[in-house]
Design a protein around this motif. Structure first.
Motif, short mmCIF file in Angstrom:
data_model
loop_
_atom_site.label_atom_id
_atom_site.label_comp_id
_atom_site.label_asym_id
_atom_site.label_seq_id
_atom_site.Cartn_x
_atom_site.Cartn_y
_atom_site.Cartn_z
N ILE A 1 0.84 -1.19 0.00
CA ILE A 1 0.00 0.00 0.00
C ILE A 1 0.88 1.25 0.00
CG2 ILE A 1 -1.85 1.21 1.18
CD1 ILE A 1 -2.54 -1.61 0.09
N ASP A 2 0.59 2.16 -0.95
CA ASP A 2 1.21 3.47 -0.97
C ASP A 2 0.34 4.40 -0.14
OD1 ASP A 2 2.35 5.90 -1.47
OD2 ASP A 2 2.50 5.65 -3.63
N GLU A 3 0.83 4.80 1.03
CA GLU A 3 0.01 5.57 1.97
C GLU A 3 -0.24 6.99 1.49
OE1 GLU A 3 2.16 5.29 5.60
OE2 GLU A 3 1.50 3.23 6.02
N ASN A 4 0.46 7.45 0.47
CA ASN A 4 0.28 8.81 -0.02
C ASN A 4 -0.98 8.98 -0.86
OD1 ASN A 4 2.55 9.89 1.17
ND2 ASN A 4 3.87 9.36 -0.54
N THR A 5 -1.49 7.90 -1.43
CA THR A 5 -2.59 8.03 -2.38
C THR A 5 -3.49 6.80 -2.32
OG1 THR A 5 -3.16 8.30 -4.72
CG2 THR A 5 -1.17 7.06 -4.22
N THR A 6 -4.77 7.03 -2.63
CA THR A 6 -5.71 5.93 -2.80
C THR A 6 -5.89 5.57 -4.26
OG1 THR A 6 -7.54 7.52 -2.89
CG2 THR A 6 -7.02 6.58 -0.74
N ASN A 7 -5.22 6.25 -5.17
CA ASN A 7 -5.44 6.06 -6.60
C ASN A 7 -4.91 4.72 -7.09
OD1 ASN A 7 -6.62 8.55 -6.71
ND2 ASN A 7 -4.83 9.60 -7.49
N HIS A 8 -3.98 4.10 -6.37
CA HIS A 8 -3.46 2.81 -6.81
C HIS A 8 -2.88 2.04 -5.64
CE1 HIS A 8 0.15 5.49 -7.11
NE2 HIS A 8 0.69 4.45 -6.49
N ILE A 9 -2.78 0.74 -5.80
CA ILE A 9 -2.09 -0.15 -4.89
C ILE A 9 -1.30 -1.15 -5.73
CG2 ILE A 9 -3.75 0.06 -3.00
CD1 ILE A 9 -4.97 -2.58 -3.87
N TYR A 10 -0.39 -1.86 -5.08
CA TYR A 10 0.41 -2.88 -5.75
C TYR A 10 -0.04 -4.26 -5.26
CZ TYR A 10 3.42 1.13 -6.71
OH TYR A 10 3.90 2.36 -7.11
N VAL A 11 -0.41 -5.13 -6.20
CA VAL A 11 -0.96 -6.44 -5.85
C VAL A 11 -0.15 -7.53 -6.55
CG1 VAL A 11 -3.02 -7.90 -5.85
CG2 VAL A 11 -3.26 -5.42 -5.67
N ARG A 12 0.17 -8.59 -5.80
CA ARG A 12 0.84 -9.75 -6.37
C ARG A 12 -0.24 -10.72 -6.85
NH1 ARG A 12 6.07 -11.54 -5.41
NH2 ARG A 12 6.22 -10.41 -3.42
N LEU A 13 -0.49 -10.71 -8.15
CA LEU A 13 -1.52 -11.56 -8.72
C LEU A 13 -1.09 -13.01 -8.85
CD1 LEU A 13 -2.78 -9.14 -11.53
CD2 LEU A 13 -3.73 -9.47 -9.24
N ASP A 14 0.22 -13.22 -8.91
CA ASP A 14 0.77 -14.57 -9.05
C ASP A 14 1.95 -14.70 -8.10
OD1 ASP A 14 1.81 -17.02 -9.81
OD2 ASP A 14 1.28 -16.74 -11.91
N LYS A 15 2.02 -15.80 -7.38
CA LYS A 15 3.10 -15.98 -6.42
C LYS A 15 4.47 -15.99 -7.06
CE LYS A 15 0.31 -18.55 -3.07
NZ LYS A 15 0.15 -19.82 -2.29
N ASN A 16 4.55 -16.35 -8.31
CA ASN A 16 5.83 -16.45 -8.99
C ASN A 16 6.24 -15.17 -9.71
OD1 ASN A 16 6.00 -19.19 -8.22
ND2 ASN A 16 4.77 -19.80 -10.00
N HIS A 17 5.45 -14.11 -9.57
CA HIS A 17 5.74 -12.85 -10.25
C HIS A 17 5.73 -11.70 -9.24
CE1 HIS A 17 4.37 -15.49 -13.53
NE2 HIS A 17 5.15 -14.74 -14.32
N GLY A 18 6.12 -10.52 -9.71
CA GLY A 18 6.18 -9.35 -8.86
C GLY A 18 4.81 -8.72 -8.67
N PHE A 19 4.85 -7.47 -8.20
CA PHE A 19 3.63 -6.76 -7.89
C PHE A 19 3.13 -6.00 -9.13
CE2 PHE A 19 5.46 -7.50 -3.78
CZ PHE A 19 4.37 -7.75 -2.97
N THR A 20 1.83 -5.99 -9.29
CA THR A 20 1.18 -5.31 -10.42
C THR A 20 0.46 -4.07 -9.91
OG1 THR A 20 0.86 -7.43 -11.56
CG2 THR A 20 -0.46 -5.57 -12.31
N LEU A 21 0.61 -2.99 -10.65
CA LEU A 21 -0.04 -1.74 -10.27
C LEU A 21 -1.52 -1.80 -10.64
CD1 LEU A 21 0.50 1.12 -9.14
CD2 LEU A 21 0.84 1.88 -11.49
N CYS A 22 -2.39 -1.62 -9.65
CA CYS A 22 -3.84 -1.66 -9.85
C CYS A 22 -4.42 -0.29 -9.51
CB CYS A 22 -4.50 -2.73 -8.98
SG CYS A 22 -3.94 -4.41 -9.35
N TYR A 23 -5.35 0.18 -10.34
CA TYR A 23 -5.89 1.53 -10.22
C TYR A 23 -7.29 1.51 -9.63
CZ TYR A 23 -1.99 2.83 -13.20
OH TYR A 23 -0.73 3.03 -13.71
N LEU A 24 -7.64 2.64 -9.02
CA LEU A 24 -8.95 2.80 -8.39
C LEU A 24 -10.06 2.76 -9.44
CD1 LEU A 24 -10.03 3.45 -5.47
CD2 LEU A 24 -10.18 5.83 -6.21
N LEU A 25 -11.11 2.00 -9.15
CA LEU A 25 -12.23 1.87 -10.07
C LEU A 25 -13.20 3.05 -9.93
CD1 LEU A 25 -13.05 -1.94 -9.80
CD2 LEU A 25 -12.07 -0.74 -11.75
#
Length: 369
Positions: A225-249
């Protein structure tokens, strides 16, 4: 802002961070996105095993003695530059001094939000990096040899290009995984849910995770979680890969542009309003009446003559008309022809006709006056 959040901003490219505050730049305008050879720290947040475990694989930590700001004079000078060029001009600042008794409290004059102050600090840093300083021309021969104006950004770029540094390129996934605070999020049919907010990204849409969650149920994912903004978070969609940037809906657009602390405040406010609105006596009575009505309907259905389903749905329109006659003030002289209801028009009795005054004639363009 926490120390770890400040380090994330220091190690990663600045264009995305500036964009959150409405300042669009290229990475070349603020090219500081490296991990230094050593971090000089005071006796603050970075003391402890947790901080060393997160930062030691990337850089080395060293600590200054207590009450010795001169041991990190470079940092203190940066604060001095920002104070003189920007912060002391804001309304509400104490200008680095104590408030004299009897004088006006500077806090009464404060008018800027944290977001506005941050935006102005970003612009002041960009302006400082483009400014010419005579001392830089005599601190390194590389500027003269390459015929570059003595600006901080040119000084930085030419020394990085000539490998006159001990910096290393920052790996975004490693920085995000090690420094940003961890959290657990849920993949739901409406998107990734975190703290009342919903997020998504192109990969989630391509892999159709929302449909999977709708059919098989939601599941938990690791996030940062980036505490500066609610516009995006970083989520690990796959255990074997890094974090993916996800945007606010769009469904969570009310929280757009806010910090996570502001989002928490709004969620707490909503929870407090729910607690202040207890169940009323009227709602309890309505619930009891609804239950009684359901029991009566079930009892009436059991006592009624057995009728097959085709018989129930046969001639529905006639049944609807009969029900309307029995339960409403439907006109008896209305005629049902299977398609329309013809209602006899009532005669309107006009007792008096009042003539309205004639309005001014509208002139048409081209006609004589």
């Amino acid at each position: 802002m926490t120390t770890t959040q400040a380090l994330v901003n220091s190690f990663l490219p600045k264009s995305d961070y500036c964009k959150e505050f409405g300042v669009d730049i290229h990475d070349s305008e603020w090219p500081c996105s490296h991990i230094p050879k050593e971090l000089v720290c005071d006796n603050g947040e970075l003391i402890g095993l947790k901080a060393q475990k997160a930062l030691t694989p990337m850089t080395r930590l060293s600590f200054t003695p207590p009450y010795r700001p001169d041991c990190k004079g470079v940092v203190e000078k940066r604060f001095d530059i920002l104070n003189k060029e920007l912060i002391h001009d804001f309304l509400g600042t104490t200008r680095g001094g104590s408030v004299v008794r009897g004088s006006r409290d500077p806090r009464k004059d404060a008018i800027y939000t944290l977001r506005e102050v941050t935006t102005e600090i970003i612009k002041a840093i960009l302006e400082h990096n483009r400014s010419i300083f005579d001392d830089l021309a005599f601190s390194s021969p590389l500027l003269i040899e390459n015929d570059l104006p003595p600006t901080p950004i040119n000084y930085w770029k030419v020394h990085v290009a000539k490998h006159k540094h001990d910096l290393q390129a920052a790996l975004p996934d490693e920085v995000i995984a090690r420094l940003l605070p961890p959290a657990k999020v849920s993949m739901t049919r409406s998107g990734i849910h975190f703290n009342g907010l919903y997020y998504s990204c192109r990969e989630i849409e391509d892999r159709n995770f929302a449909s999977v969650a709708r059919a098989s149920g939601q599941w938990r994912l690791e996030a940062r979680i980036d505490e500066n903004t609610t516009n995006h978070i970083y989520v690990r969609l796959d255990k074997n890969h890094g974090f993916t940037l996800c945007y606010l809906l769009p469904r969570s657009r009310m929280f757009s542009g806010k910090s996570m602390s502001e989002s928490d405040f709004m969620q707490d406010w909503l929870a407090s309003k729910k607690e202040q609105s207890p169940i009323s006596v009227a709602s309890i009575d309505d619930h009891k009446y609804r239950q009684k009505m359901a029991l009566d309907a079930k009892k009436r259905n059991r006592n009624s003559t057995s009728m097959s389903f085709p018989q129930k749905i046969n001639n529905i329109r006639q049944h609807r008309t009969d029900e309307l006659r029995a339960t409403t003030n439907m006109l008896e002289d209305s005629k049902w022809n299977g398609e329309t209801i013809a209602i006899q028009e009532s005669k309107t009795v006009v007792s008096k006709v009042v003539s309205l005054p004639a309005g001014r004639k509208r002139r048409i363009k081209g006609e004589p006056s």
